[in-house]
Scaffold this active site. Structure first.
Site, PDB file in Angstrom:
ATOM      1  N   LYS A 263      -9.041  -1.352  11.291  1.00 14.21           N
ATOM      2  CA  LYS A 263      -9.066  -0.001  10.733  1.00 14.21           C
ATOM      3  C   LYS A 263     -10.412   0.644  11.076  1.00 14.21           C
ATOM      4  CE  LYS A 263      -5.265  -0.393   8.142  1.00 14.21           C
ATOM      5  NZ  LYS A 263      -5.051  -1.822   8.402  1.00 14.21           N
TER       6      LYS A 263
ATOM      7  N   ARG B 240      -9.861   1.995   3.568  1.00 15.46           N
ATOM      8  CA  ARG B 240      -8.589   2.407   3.014  1.00 15.46           C
ATOM      9  C   ARG B 240      -8.777   3.027   1.639  1.00 15.46           C
ATOM     10  NH1 ARG B 240      -4.275  -2.228   3.336  1.00 15.46           N
ATOM     11  NH2 ARG B 240      -3.679  -1.783   5.464  1.00 15.46           N
TER      12      ARG B 240
ATOM     13  N   GLN C 129      -7.750 -13.681   1.786  1.00 20.08           N
ATOM     14  CA  GLN C 129      -6.543 -14.038   2.521  1.00 20.08           C
ATOM     15  C   GLN C 129      -6.549 -15.524   2.878  1.00 20.08           C
ATOM     16  OE1 GLN C 129      -5.215 -11.235   5.450  1.00 20.08           O
ATOM     17  NE2 GLN C 129      -4.022 -12.743   6.555  1.00 20.08           N
TER      18      GLN C 129
ATOM     19  N   LYS D   5       6.059   5.805  14.935  1.00 20.20           N
ATOM     20  CA  LYS D   5       5.474   7.026  14.399  1.00 20.20           C
ATOM     21  C   LYS D   5       6.357   8.213  14.772  1.00 20.20           C
ATOM     22  CE  LYS D   5       1.421   5.971  12.494  1.00 20.20           C
ATOM     23  NZ  LYS D   5       1.848   4.780  11.771  1.00 20.20           N
ATOM     24  N   THR D   6       6.650   9.028  13.788  1.00 19.36           N
ATOM     25  CA  THR D   6       7.425  10.222  14.055  1.00 19.36           C
ATOM     26  C   THR D   6       6.516  11.418  13.821  1.00 19.36           C
ATOM     27  OG1 THR D   6       8.124  10.535  11.779  1.00 19.36           O
ATOM     28  CG2 THR D   6       9.455   9.071  13.125  1.00 19.36           C
TER      29      THR D   6
ATOM     30  N   HIS E  90       7.428   0.058   6.628  1.00 18.22           N
ATOM     31  CA  HIS E  90       7.762   0.933   7.751  1.00 18.22           C
ATOM     32  C   HIS E  90       8.050   0.107   9.002  1.00 18.22           C
ATOM     33  CE1 HIS E  90       3.703   0.178   9.202  1.00 18.22           C
ATOM     34  NE2 HIS E  90       3.263   0.466   8.004  1.00 18.22           N
TER      35      HIS E  90
ATOM     36  N   HIS F   5       6.474  -3.184  10.046  1.00 14.04           N
ATOM     37  CA  HIS F   5       6.723  -4.436   9.340  1.00 14.04           C
ATOM     38  C   HIS F   5       7.948  -5.167   9.858  1.00 14.04           C
ATOM     39  CE1 HIS F   5       4.415  -2.171   6.142  1.00 14.04           C
ATOM     40  NE2 HIS F   5       3.749  -3.304   6.215  1.00 14.04           N
TER      41      HIS F   5
ATOM     42  N   ASP G  49      -3.628  -8.491  14.698  1.00 13.18           N
ATOM     43  CA  ASP G  49      -4.857  -8.054  14.038  1.00 13.18           C
ATOM     44  C   ASP G  49      -5.228  -8.984  12.878  1.00 13.18           C
ATOM     45  OD1 ASP G  49      -2.646  -7.294  12.597  1.00 13.18           O
ATOM     46  OD2 ASP G  49      -3.498  -5.414  11.898  1.00 13.18           O
TER      47      ASP G  49
ATOM     48  N   THR H 103       0.815  -1.209   0.000  1.00 12.71           N
ATOM     49  CA  THR H 103       0.000   0.000   0.000  1.00 12.71           C
ATOM     50  C   THR H 103       0.850   1.262   0.000  1.00 12.71           C
ATOM     51  OG1 THR H 103      -0.162  -0.337   2.367  1.00 12.71           O
ATOM     52  CG2 THR H 103      -2.053  -0.961   1.057  1.00 12.71           C
TER      53      THR H 103
ATOM     54  N   LYS I 220       2.714   5.985  19.595  1.00 13.64           N
ATOM     55  CA  LYS I 220       2.561   4.895  18.646  1.00 13.64           C
ATOM     56  C   LYS I 220       3.920   4.425  18.175  1.00 13.64           C
ATOM     57  CE  LYS I 220      -1.899   4.579  16.638  1.00 13.64           C
ATOM     58  NZ  LYS I 220      -2.706   4.961  15.491  1.00 13.64           N
TER      59      LYS I 220
END
Length: 412
Positions: free
Chosen positions: A83, A87, A172, A231-232, A46, A49, A193, A41, A228
RNA sequence: GGGGAGAUUCCCGAGUGGCCAAAGGGGGCAGACUGUAAAUCUGUUGGCGUUCGCCUUCGUAGGUUCGAAUCCUACUCUCCCCA
């Protein structure tokens, strides 16, 4: 012989397993083919993963066969699990190019060249599925009643779930089945999840093939300070240096909360458990040593040793007083023309040229609040002008607050 | 298809004709304290110039008014109930 599962357990990778003992037994007695999916996606993976990547690497090291499944097909739908909103739909071209760059990143963790590990893309079998056949062969095995009871759909039931997303689980599960048939893949691993989706696949294999398959999920990693994970301020912490530089990446791990260091060393490095145990016992100031180790190790894996070294050097140069002359070259920079600088540039403008400040007001505010520094000299005057005489080695080191650094380099 | 509720600044959420760039909280940023932690306290948080100001923003497009986030009309989207 260590079966891989032990490694994952002692390093904190295991959250849930469909049948821990049966899986342990199988991993112990035979080479097991397992898979983990990655949805393309974005053009870069990031920090989130990393857990699956490390888990795959651990299992592969224990002698099992890894399949990295790039979800070129499923990405066209979007997984609603966990979510709150649907998306954004991506174009097929975007997905293809994303899948390509993601493959390269995965290969930093899993070696596909030796012929053992496998890289697959579910677009291969999903893109041209026949709807009627799919419903007859696969759809019949799914109970809507049961699906609706899954925790992952609960949130979406509140706000709205479209049919296309509701189908994600079937696809899936179908992936798992295809991989089982094609490669004898018996284990799917993924974030917690994914539990519902994984179990669905396992059930499908049992119903269609009458064979046992397993699922294993990782805990959702959180930070002790409640921020989180990964997360930056700018957003996600990406593995690709085009989005997050090696220096920024290093700094993220270097600044992790104390309480998380040991856990993160176990999850995000390959260092031996005994060594991590020692690092984790460090107290107060000493813990910084463990943080440096963490930052260096993971940067090395993601960006390579050279960049990791540069990042470490740059951090030392910027923060370590005793080492005033370090190598700052890894600190991100912008360039400015020599002529412009000889005429003088306002400090405000200089700061807004970098990502340190996004507007003049912000730069002004920074100076007013006493957080602006150029070459470690505090800027107190809003109207301060900077010219060539400020240069040190043809560059300026801007600092905003205590730890955000950026360089300005003169272009000749 | 019928009925109802709603869309506010990064997020949540007040505001129902001027005192609103818009309460409060969260988050962010900065300062103090430190170990490039955490916690705490303080300040700050649309943009441009900076006493005063100007511009853009309250789902979208129009309208009423000296004046609208607040009133009217149409449209878009979301949620809820009924079928």
């Amino acid at each position: 012989m260590r079966d891989g599962l032990e490694v994952l357990e002692e390093r904190g990778f295991v959250k849930q397993c469909t049948d821990l003992e049966a899986l342990r037994n199988r991993l112990h007695t035979e080479e097991v083919t397992f898979y983990c999916g990655f949805d393309p996606t974005h053009s870069s993976l990031h920090a989130g993963h990393l857990i699956p990547l490390f888990a795959m690497a651990h299992l592969a090291r224990a002698g099992h066969r890894a399949i990295a499944l790039v979800g070129g097909g499923t990405a066209r739908i979007g997984d609603p699990s966990g979510k709150t909103e649907m998306r954004q739909m991506l174009s097929v071209e975007e997905i293809k190019s994303n899948a390509q760059s993601i493959r390269e990143q995965i290969s930093r963790f899993i070696d596909f060249k030796k012929g053992k590990a496998i890289l697959e893309d579910n677009a291969k079998w999903l893109a041209n599925l026949n709807y009627i056949d799919f419903l007859r062969d696969i759809g019949r095995h799914f109970s809507v009643n049961r699906m609706l009871s899954y925790e992952t759909y609960k949130a979406r039931l509140e706000t709205g779930l479209t049919f296309i997303e509701f189908n994600y689980q079937l696809l899936q599960a179908y992936d798992f089945l295809v991989l089982f048939k094609k490669y004898g893949c018996r284990l799917q691993i993924g974030g917690d999840d994914q539990w519902g989706n994984i179990v669905a696949g396992m059930d499908l294999i049992r119903r269609v093939e009458g064979e046992e398959a397993y699922g294993l999920t990782f805990p959702l990693v959180t930070r002790a300070d409640g921020k989180k994970m990964g997360k930056t301020e700018e957003g996600a912490l990406f593995l690709n240096s085009n989005f997050t530089t090696a220096y920024e990446f290093y700094q993220y791990w270097r600044n992790v909360p104390d309480q998380d260091v040991e856990r993160f060393l176990l999850l995000y490095t390959f260092l031996p458990v005994e060594e991590i145990g020692k690092l984790g016992k460090l107290k107060d100031k000493e813990i910084n040593f463990a943080k440096e180790k963490l930052a260096f190790e993971i940067t090395k894996i993601v960006h390579g040793e050279e960049k990791a070294n540069n990042a470490r050097e740059a951090a030392k140069a910027a923060f370590d007083r005793s080492q005033a002359e370090g190598n700052r070259s890894a600190i991100p920079y912008v360039t400015v023309s020599g002529t412009a600088l000889s005429e003088g540039i306002s400090a405000i403008e200089l700061f807004t040229k970098t990502p340190l400040c996004s507007s003049n007001s912000e730069a002004r505010r920074l100076i007013n609040q006493g957080g602006a520094y150029i070459n470690e000299k505090k800027i107190t005057d809003i109207n301060e002008r900077i010219d060539s005489s400020w240069l040190e080695d043809d560059e300026l080191l801007l600092r905003a607050g205590k730890k955000r650094y950026f360089r300005v380099i003169v272009e000749v």
